[in-house]
Design a protein around this motif. Structure first.
Motif, short mmCIF file in Angstrom:
data_model
loop_
_atom_site.label_atom_id
_atom_site.label_comp_id
_atom_site.label_asym_id
_atom_site.label_seq_id
_atom_site.Cartn_x
_atom_site.Cartn_y
_atom_site.Cartn_z
N ARG A 233 0.87 -1.18 0.00
CA ARG A 233 0.00 0.00 0.00
C ARG A 233 0.92 1.24 0.00
N PRO A 234 1.49 1.57 -1.18
CA PRO A 234 2.49 2.63 -1.22
C PRO A 234 1.95 4.00 -0.84
N LYS A 235 2.76 4.76 -0.12
CA LYS A 235 2.45 6.14 0.23
C LYS A 235 3.25 7.07 -0.68
N LYS A 236 2.54 8.00 -1.29
CA LYS A 236 3.18 8.93 -2.22
C LYS A 236 4.19 9.84 -1.54
N THR A 237 3.98 10.10 -0.27
CA THR A 237 4.81 11.09 0.43
C THR A 237 5.91 10.48 1.29
N LEU A 238 6.12 9.16 1.19
CA LEU A 238 7.08 8.52 2.10
C LEU A 238 8.46 9.15 2.02
N ASP A 239 8.99 9.34 0.83
CA ASP A 239 10.33 9.91 0.70
C ASP A 239 10.40 11.31 1.30
N SER A 240 9.38 12.12 1.04
CA SER A 240 9.34 13.48 1.61
C SER A 240 9.25 13.44 3.13
N MET A 241 8.44 12.52 3.64
CA MET A 241 8.29 12.40 5.09
C MET A 241 9.60 11.98 5.74
N ARG A 242 10.32 11.09 5.10
CA ARG A 242 11.61 10.66 5.64
C ARG A 242 12.61 11.83 5.66
N ASP A 246 14.24 13.42 9.04
CA ASP A 246 15.68 13.55 9.24
C ASP A 246 16.08 15.00 9.51
N SER A 247 15.43 15.93 8.81
CA SER A 247 15.81 17.34 8.94
C SER A 247 15.49 17.92 10.32
N ILE A 248 14.43 17.42 10.96
CA ILE A 248 14.06 17.95 12.28
C ILE A 248 14.53 17.06 13.42
N GLY A 249 15.14 15.92 13.09
CA GLY A 249 15.59 15.00 14.14
C GLY A 249 14.46 14.26 14.79
N GLY A 250 13.51 13.80 13.98
CA GLY A 250 12.39 13.01 14.51
C GLY A 250 12.82 11.60 14.85
N VAL A 251 11.94 10.90 15.57
CA VAL A 251 12.23 9.52 15.96
C VAL A 251 12.22 8.60 14.75
N GLY A 252 11.23 8.77 13.88
CA GLY A 252 11.11 7.93 12.70
C GLY A 252 9.78 8.17 12.02
N VAL A 253 9.59 7.52 10.88
CA VAL A 253 8.33 7.60 10.13
C VAL A 253 7.46 6.41 10.51
N VAL A 254 6.16 6.64 10.61
CA VAL A 254 5.22 5.56 10.91
C VAL A 254 4.06 5.67 9.93
N THR A 255 3.52 4.52 9.52
CA THR A 255 2.46 4.54 8.51
C THR A 255 1.27 3.70 8.93
N ALA A 256 0.12 4.05 8.39
CA ALA A 256 -1.05 3.18 8.46
C ALA A 256 -0.92 2.21 7.30
N HIS A 257 -0.50 0.99 7.57
CA HIS A 257 -0.13 0.05 6.51
C HIS A 257 -1.28 -0.26 5.56
N LEU A 281 5.47 20.55 11.27
CA LEU A 281 4.12 20.78 10.79
C LEU A 281 4.11 21.72 9.59
N GLU A 282 4.93 22.74 9.62
CA GLU A 282 5.00 23.67 8.50
C GLU A 282 5.51 22.95 7.24
N SER A 283 6.49 22.08 7.40
CA SER A 283 7.01 21.33 6.27
C SER A 283 5.96 20.37 5.72
#
Length: 308
Positions: A233-242, A246-257, A281-283
């Motif tokens: 179930r591909p997410k169109k924004t996965l690469d952008s979210m990653r 990384d840019s804000i130092g988040g814990v990680g990406v999580v998805t509704a599979h 949030l702005e990003s």
């Protein structure tokens, strides 16, 4: 339709109505298939709820509001019949969980219904009984069990509890649309033996991350699970979210599979939490999708130091 306010003189219980409540889950921290061929998921409890009020009656049919909550109505009929109670009255569901998005909305509705019935009649319905009836209705998410759990969602069976959820936030966006959980889970997807072995390793890492409060490891697992899920179930924004994570130092990406949400995990204990949240949030808004913040269900969380 019966009016629950007008018909209260017919109530058979000591209470005029019963109340039940269940939290939802933000997709899954991890989801996949193990080498033993079991489909599994790891829940991510959030502070978004479904609440049910059940107004029992000795006369009339059993009805529900909203009328489209047929899975919950079906479960209520099964439970009332099983416990030899009148299959009548009115159920009112009020949910904060949007349907078809990967937030376990229908499961939360059904668990809230079972708890409202418990409340009216002053009884305790074993989780196994609830699971046995939901099994005939749809695959489910394991949120009838407290905290974070590993759950075989197609056979409705608890594998293990991983404890309470740390205090986390999810900066989330909704890519849109709606997913039918039943239809999604009816499709048999080919999973390679290599991926099954990796899912087993990721599950071990997730268990270790929660035992040791290792959020860096937790984030690596959730992000990897999101990447592997692109085959299903591909997410169109996965690469952008990653990139944003990384840019804000988040814990990680999580998805509704099997849903439409994807998010970035932040630790509420991070000293830079407020700044990271605002920038993140702005990003996310710049990606052009609806944005929302979810909070983990961590009110009973106790950090335990486990020696390495």
């Amino acid at each position: 339709m019966m009016s629950p306010e007008r018909d209260h003189l017919d109530y058979t219980a000591n209470k005029r109505y019963g109340v039940g409540k269940s939290y939802g889950t933000f997709g899954e921290l991890l989801q996949g298939v193990l080498p033993n061929e079991q489909n599994f998921l790891v829940t991510f409890p959030i502070e978004k709820y479904s609440e049910c009020k059940y107004y029992p009656s000795v006369t009339g049919d059993l009805s529900i509001t909203p009328q489209g909550k047929l899975k919950s109505l079906d479960l209520a009929r099964k439970l009332l019949s099983y416990y030899d109670k009148p299959v009548s009255g009115h159920l009112v569901i009020d949910s904060e969980l949007v349907q078809g998005k990967g937030l376990a909305s229908s499961t939360a509705d059904m668990i809230a219904v079972s708890r409202a019935i418990e409340d009216v009649f002053g009884m305790e319905i074993p989780v196994g009984v609830v699971e046995s009836f939901i099994r005939d209705i749809e695959p489910t998410d394991g949120i009838m069990h407290a905290g974070i759990v590993v759950y075989y969602h197609k056979k409705l069976e608890l594998r293990e509890s991983l404890g309470s959820c740390p205090p986390l936030s999810i900066l989330a966006l909704d890519e849109g649309g709606e997913i039918d959980t039943i239809k999604y889970n009816q499709v048999e997807r080919e999973v390679s033996q290599v991926d099954k072995t990796e899912y087993q390793s990721l599950l071990s890492d997730m268990s270790s991350a929660l035992r040791h409060h290792d959020l860096k490891l937790l984030g690596r697992v959730t992000t990897r699970s999101a990447i592997l899920n692109q085959k299903n179930r591909p997410k169109k924004t996965l690469d952008s979210m990653r990139e944003i994570c990384d840019s804000i130092g988040g814990v990680g990406v999580v998805t509704a599979h099997s849903g439409t949400y994807i998010g970035i995990i932040l630790s509420d204990d991070d000293p830079d939490y407020t700044t990271k949240r605002e920038i993140g949030l702005e990003s996310l808004r710049q990606l052009g999708y609806p944005v929302e913040v979810f909070n983990s269900c961590s009110s009973h969380y106790v950090k335990k130091e486990v020696p390495v």
